[in-house]
Design a protein around this motif. Structure first.
Motif, PDB file in Angstrom:
ATOM      1  N   MET A 187       0.829  -1.203   0.000  1.00 48.54           N
ATOM      2  CA  MET A 187       0.000   0.000   0.000  1.00 48.54           C
ATOM      3  C   MET A 187       0.869   1.261   0.000  1.00 48.54           C
ATOM      4  N   LEU A 188       1.990   1.217   0.728  1.00 47.15           N
ATOM      5  CA  LEU A 188       2.891   2.373   0.738  1.00 47.15           C
ATOM      6  C   LEU A 188       3.489   2.604  -0.648  1.00 47.15           C
ATOM      7  N   LEU A 189       3.847   1.524  -1.341  1.00 42.98           N
ATOM      8  CA  LEU A 189       4.351   1.657  -2.713  1.00 42.98           C
ATOM      9  C   LEU A 189       3.260   2.179  -3.639  1.00 42.98           C
ATOM     10  N   LEU A 190       2.027   1.713  -3.401  1.00 48.39           N
ATOM     11  CA  LEU A 190       0.915   2.173  -4.240  1.00 48.39           C
ATOM     12  C   LEU A 190       0.674   3.667  -4.068  1.00 48.39           C
ATOM     13  N   VAL A 191       0.815   4.136  -2.826  1.00 48.36           N
ATOM     14  CA  VAL A 191       0.604   5.561  -2.566  1.00 48.36           C
ATOM     15  C   VAL A 191       1.661   6.410  -3.266  1.00 48.36           C
ATOM     16  N   LEU A 192       2.872   5.929  -3.330  1.00 48.75           N
ATOM     17  CA  LEU A 192       3.962   6.735  -3.886  1.00 48.75           C
ATOM     18  C   LEU A 192       4.189   6.503  -5.371  1.00 48.75           C
ATOM     19  N   PHE A 193       3.911   5.282  -5.881  1.00 43.00           N
ATOM     20  CA  PHE A 193       4.232   4.979  -7.273  1.00 43.00           C
ATOM     21  C   PHE A 193       3.003   4.591  -8.099  1.00 43.00           C
ATOM     22  N   GLY A 194       1.858   4.410  -7.448  1.00 40.67           N
ATOM     23  CA  GLY A 194       0.683   3.951  -8.164  1.00 40.67           C
ATOM     24  C   GLY A 194      -0.107   5.091  -8.794  1.00 40.67           C
TER      25      GLY A 194
ATOM     26  N   GLU B 270      -0.906  10.690  -8.089  1.00 32.55           N
ATOM     27  CA  GLU B 270      -1.194  12.006  -8.648  1.00 32.55           C
ATOM     28  C   GLU B 270      -2.353  12.690  -7.958  1.00 32.55           C
ATOM     29  N   GLN B 271      -3.218  11.896  -7.281  1.00 34.80           N
ATOM     30  CA  GLN B 271      -4.375  12.465  -6.622  1.00 34.80           C
ATOM     31  C   GLN B 271      -4.047  13.012  -5.229  1.00 34.80           C
ATOM     32  N   LEU B 272      -2.870  12.694  -4.712  1.00 36.41           N
ATOM     33  CA  LEU B 272      -2.492  13.106  -3.365  1.00 36.41           C
ATOM     34  C   LEU B 272      -1.534  14.285  -3.417  1.00 36.41           C
ATOM     35  N   PRO B 273      -1.515  15.073  -2.363  1.00 37.10           N
ATOM     36  CA  PRO B 273      -0.537  16.168  -2.307  1.00 37.10           C
ATOM     37  C   PRO B 273       0.879  15.611  -2.357  1.00 37.10           C
ATOM     38  N   GLU B 274       1.781  16.449  -2.816  1.00 33.58           N
ATOM     39  CA  GLU B 274       3.169  16.002  -2.948  1.00 33.58           C
ATOM     40  C   GLU B 274       3.756  15.723  -1.568  1.00 33.58           C
ATOM     41  N   ALA B 275       4.570  14.666  -1.495  1.00 30.47           N
ATOM     42  CA  ALA B 275       5.204  14.294  -0.235  1.00 30.47           C
ATOM     43  C   ALA B 275       6.146  15.376   0.232  1.00 30.47           C
ATOM     44  N   ARG B 276       6.351  15.413   1.544  1.00 31.77           N
ATOM     45  CA  ARG B 276       7.206  16.430   2.129  1.00 31.77           C
ATOM     46  C   ARG B 276       8.651  16.236   1.673  1.00 31.77           C
ATOM     47  N   HIS B 277       9.097  15.021   1.629  1.00 32.75           N
ATOM     48  CA  HIS B 277      10.429  14.687   1.138  1.00 32.75           C
ATOM     49  C   HIS B 277      10.234  13.532   0.148  1.00 32.75           C
ATOM     50  N   ALA B 278       9.945  13.862  -1.074  1.00 34.55           N
ATOM     51  CA  ALA B 278       9.513  12.872  -2.063  1.00 34.55           C
ATOM     52  C   ALA B 278      10.552  11.780  -2.295  1.00 34.55           C
ATOM     53  N   LEU B 279      11.778  12.164  -2.567  1.00 36.81           N
ATOM     54  CA  LEU B 279      12.811  11.160  -2.850  1.00 36.81           C
ATOM     55  C   LEU B 279      13.073  10.274  -1.643  1.00 36.81           C
ATOM     56  N   PHE B 280      13.124  10.911  -0.480  1.00 34.49           N
ATOM     57  CA  PHE B 280      13.338  10.133   0.747  1.00 34.49           C
ATOM     58  C   PHE B 280      12.180   9.175   1.000  1.00 34.49           C
ATOM     59  N   ALA B 281      10.949   9.645   0.725  1.00 37.17           N
ATOM     60  CA  ALA B 281       9.770   8.800   0.936  1.00 37.17           C
ATOM     61  C   ALA B 281       9.779   7.599   0.001  1.00 37.17           C
ATOM     62  N   GLN B 282      10.184   7.797  -1.263  1.00 37.57           N
ATOM     63  CA  GLN B 282      10.231   6.684  -2.214  1.00 37.57           C
ATOM     64  C   GLN B 282      11.286   5.655  -1.805  1.00 37.57           C
ATOM     65  N   ALA B 283      12.465   6.137  -1.397  1.00 32.04           N
ATOM     66  CA  ALA B 283      13.505   5.212  -0.924  1.00 32.04           C
ATOM     67  C   ALA B 283      13.043   4.463   0.316  1.00 32.04           C
TER      68      ALA B 283
ATOM     69  N   LEU C 205       8.888   7.245  10.077  1.00 33.16           N
ATOM     70  CA  LEU C 205       9.525   8.051   9.033  1.00 33.16           C
ATOM     71  C   LEU C 205       8.568   8.311   7.867  1.00 33.16           C
ATOM     72  N   ALA C 206       7.774   7.257   7.502  1.00 35.81           N
ATOM     73  CA  ALA C 206       6.807   7.460   6.418  1.00 35.81           C
ATOM     74  C   ALA C 206       5.716   8.423   6.836  1.00 35.81           C
ATOM     75  N   LEU C 207       5.301   8.325   8.089  1.00 33.26           N
ATOM     76  CA  LEU C 207       4.274   9.242   8.608  1.00 33.26           C
ATOM     77  C   LEU C 207       4.756  10.689   8.515  1.00 33.26           C
ATOM     78  N   HIS C 208       6.049  10.928   8.761  1.00 32.14           N
ATOM     79  CA  HIS C 208       6.612  12.277   8.676  1.00 32.14           C
ATOM     80  C   HIS C 208       6.811  12.711   7.219  1.00 32.14           C
ATOM     81  N   SER C 209       7.188  11.783   6.346  1.00 32.51           N
ATOM     82  CA  SER C 209       7.503  12.128   4.965  1.00 32.51           C
ATOM     83  C   SER C 209       6.259  12.311   4.116  1.00 32.51           C
ATOM     84  N   ILE C 210       5.160  11.634   4.452  1.00 26.80           N
ATOM     85  CA  ILE C 210       3.947  11.678   3.626  1.00 26.80           C
ATOM     86  C   ILE C 210       2.820  12.205   4.509  1.00 26.80           C
ATOM     87  N   PRO C 211       2.705  13.479   4.698  1.00 26.78           N
ATOM     88  CA  PRO C 211       1.669  14.033   5.580  1.00 26.78           C
ATOM     89  C   PRO C 211       0.263  13.656   5.165  1.00 26.78           C
ATOM     90  N   ALA C 212       0.024  13.504   3.856  1.00 23.64           N
ATOM     91  CA  ALA C 212      -1.329  13.199   3.392  1.00 23.64           C
ATOM     92  C   ALA C 212      -1.793  11.827   3.866  1.00 23.64           C
TER      93      ALA C 212
END
Length: 531
Positions: free
Chosen positions: A32-39, A43-56, A94-101
């Motif tokens: 589900m975390l991969l789906l939120v960031l790469f699925g 595009e429907q969610l606000p941009e992550a606070r630290h996008a590259l860090f969140a994807q890694a 860390l994901a909770l901090h990186s992806i506020p949405a």
């Protein structure tokens, strides 16, 4: 009869299935975390606070989830659980901090991780996991609010999750403790049951009574050791009652039809003694039948032991009664010997009476000792001299006419420790039997008492005759009490003789000598030799 042993698992192994579902849930979280960031919904969610860090972070968590799923079944339960929940909290905060949405959803999903960890771990570790999660969630909230000044969440939200985390950890810890206590109780009961099964199996297997379990088609499904012996060398797959014991199958059919149990003994084969079958159903309404095969020889031995015990008491009473007239006879003989009117020939008869009275008194003492199980009174005795003395005394008290009795030896002397009175009685029984049965029709008896060394430093006495011998079928019954082929015999002579030999640490046995008569051998061990 073979019963499968009960296998009991450890409490941790019983919880392995719950750990497996926990690792599956972790894979779902990572997906589900991969789906939120790469699925497509990214595009429907606000941009992550630290996008590259969140994807890694999402990729690393997915990789960790796969590893924990692959190796979670092999490692230690508690260690795997601790590593898994540590990874969940680390990547989750860390994901909770990186992806506020998605922070609220991530925090909600962690509730299940904390509950699962508290279920699988001891209570103190489960509560500790919840406290770590609360600390991480609180630290993330204040870091974002104070350091980055970017949070849009109310302070009430971390407090609500704190209550949720602690409540879930407490409830699942209590549930886990109860599960482990129930599992421990089940293990103890299982071990006790397994032990009882083993004990029952051992008892049934070692029963002298044969036990068979027969189904409705007369197939023998189970048999203990005693019953297996009766089945002979028949293979287990060929155990069919109609084939191995037709008479038993016939009686079982009669019992099934009318409930009548034929308790007449029958012999399953020429090599076995008679047995008496008893039948009972395994369960009410079941077509399986338990068959008990009672060996009549065991019943005979029990009856024999009771008879011998009674005989011992009777013989002791009879011996006491015989002693009184014997004492009177010996006293009368002594008075007659003092008389001057007795002729020399009659005086010899008095000597014989006195000698045999003394010997009779010794036999009475031996019978009393046998009845009371008193030990023998061994003395230093020369077997060669004792045998010669016995022959002289026996010939003096029992004129043999045409029969002959002699003593021979291959040594001038054979010293042993033995009770001479008891050995005298044993030789009397053996010679008396040889005179009765050790002769061919129309021929005189020729009896020899031969003393010689035995192997390993021992000694032996052979009582030999030149009669027809003893048939093999009778030889095995010779020393059994009450067994006799004479209508006037009691069947106790050889039995008492063997018991007297045992009391002197000697053995009495029949040695077949085909074509040359019979031989009864008394063996004295090396320990009985005089040093």
């Amino acid at each position: 009869m073979k019963l499968a042993a009960l296998q009991v698992a450890d409490a941790d192994k019983a919880l392995r299935r719950e750990l497996h579902f926990f690792t599956l849930y972790r894979l779902l979280e990572a997906a589900m975390l991969l789906l939120v960031l790469f699925g497509p919904i990214a595009e429907q969610l606000p941009e992550a606070r630290h996008a590259l860090f969140a994807q890694a972070l999402a990729i690393a968590y997915a990789f960790s989830a796969v590893l924990l799923f692959a190796f979670g079944r092999k490692g230690d339960l508690r260690l795997c659980t601790m590593i898994g929940i540590s990874a969940d909290l680390f990547f989750g905060i860390l994901a909770l901090h990186s992806i506020p949405a998605a922070s609220t959803g991530i925090a909600l999903m962690l509730i299940f991780n904390i509950g699962a960890a508290a279920l699988l771990l001891p209570t103190r570790y489960g509560i500790g996991v919840a406290l770590v999660a609360v600390a991480g969630l609180t630290a993330e909230h204040f870091w974002t609010r104070i350091i980055e000044d970017q949070t849009t969440r109310s302070v009430i939200e971390p407090l609500m999750f704190t209550v949720a985390y602690m409540a879930m950890a407490t409830l699942t810890s209590v549930l886990g403790r109860q599960m482990r206590a129930s599992q421990d109780l089940a293990e103890r009961r299982g071990e006790e049951t397994a032990h009882l099964v083993e004990v029952n199996e051992l008892i049934i297997r070692r029963l002298r009574t044969g036990v068979l379990l027969v189904d409705g088609r007369n197939r023998i499904t189970l048999a203990n050791e005693a019953a297996t012996v009766l089945l002979g060398g028949t293979r287990e797959e060929d155990w069919h009652l109609d084939l191995v014991m037709p008479e038993l199958a016939r009686r079982l059919a009669v019992w099934r039809d009318g409930g009548k149990n034929d308790e007449t003994p029958f012999q399953p084969s020429p090599d076995f003694s008679d047995i008496v079958p008893r039948f009972t159903r395994l369960l009410a309404g079941s077509d399986q039948t338990l068959v008990f095969l009672d060996d009549t020889s065991l019943l005979s031995k029990r009856a024999e032991s009771i008879t011998l015990a009674t005989l011992g008491r009777f013989s002791a009473s009879l011996a006491h009664e015989i002693r009184n007239p014997l004492a009177a006879i010996n006293y009368a003989v002594q008075l007659l010997e003092e008389s001057d009117d007795i002729r020399p020939a009659d005086r010899r008869l008095l000597e014989i009476i006195h000698q045999q009275g003394t010997r009779m008194n010794g036999i009475v003492d031996n019978v009393l000792g046998l009845a009371r199980r008193e030990p023998a009174k061994p003395e230093h005795v020369d077997l060669v001299g004792l045998c010669r003395q016995f022959v002289t005394e026996y010939l003096a008290g029992h004129p043999l006419e045409d029969d002959s009795l002699s003593s021979t030896s291959s040594r001038p002397s054979l010293p042993v420790m033995v009770d001479p009175r008891q050995l005298h009685q044993v030789l009397t029984v053996l010679v008396h039997n040889a005179l009765l049965y050790g002769r061919k029709p129309g021929e005189p008896a020729r009896i020899t008492i031969h003393a010689q060394p035995d192997g390993a430093g021992g000694s032996r006495i052979d009582v030999l005759d030149r009669g027809p011998g003893i048939p093999e079928r009778q030889a095995g019954q010779l020393f059994k009490p009450f067994y006799t082929t004479s209508p006037h015999g009691t069947g106790l002579g050889l039995y008492i003789a063997r018991e007297l030999c045992r009391a002197n640490q000697a053995t009495l046995e029949y040695v077949p000598t085909p074509g040359v008569g019979s031989c009864f051998r008394i063996r004295f061990p090396a320990s009985a030799a005089r040093t």
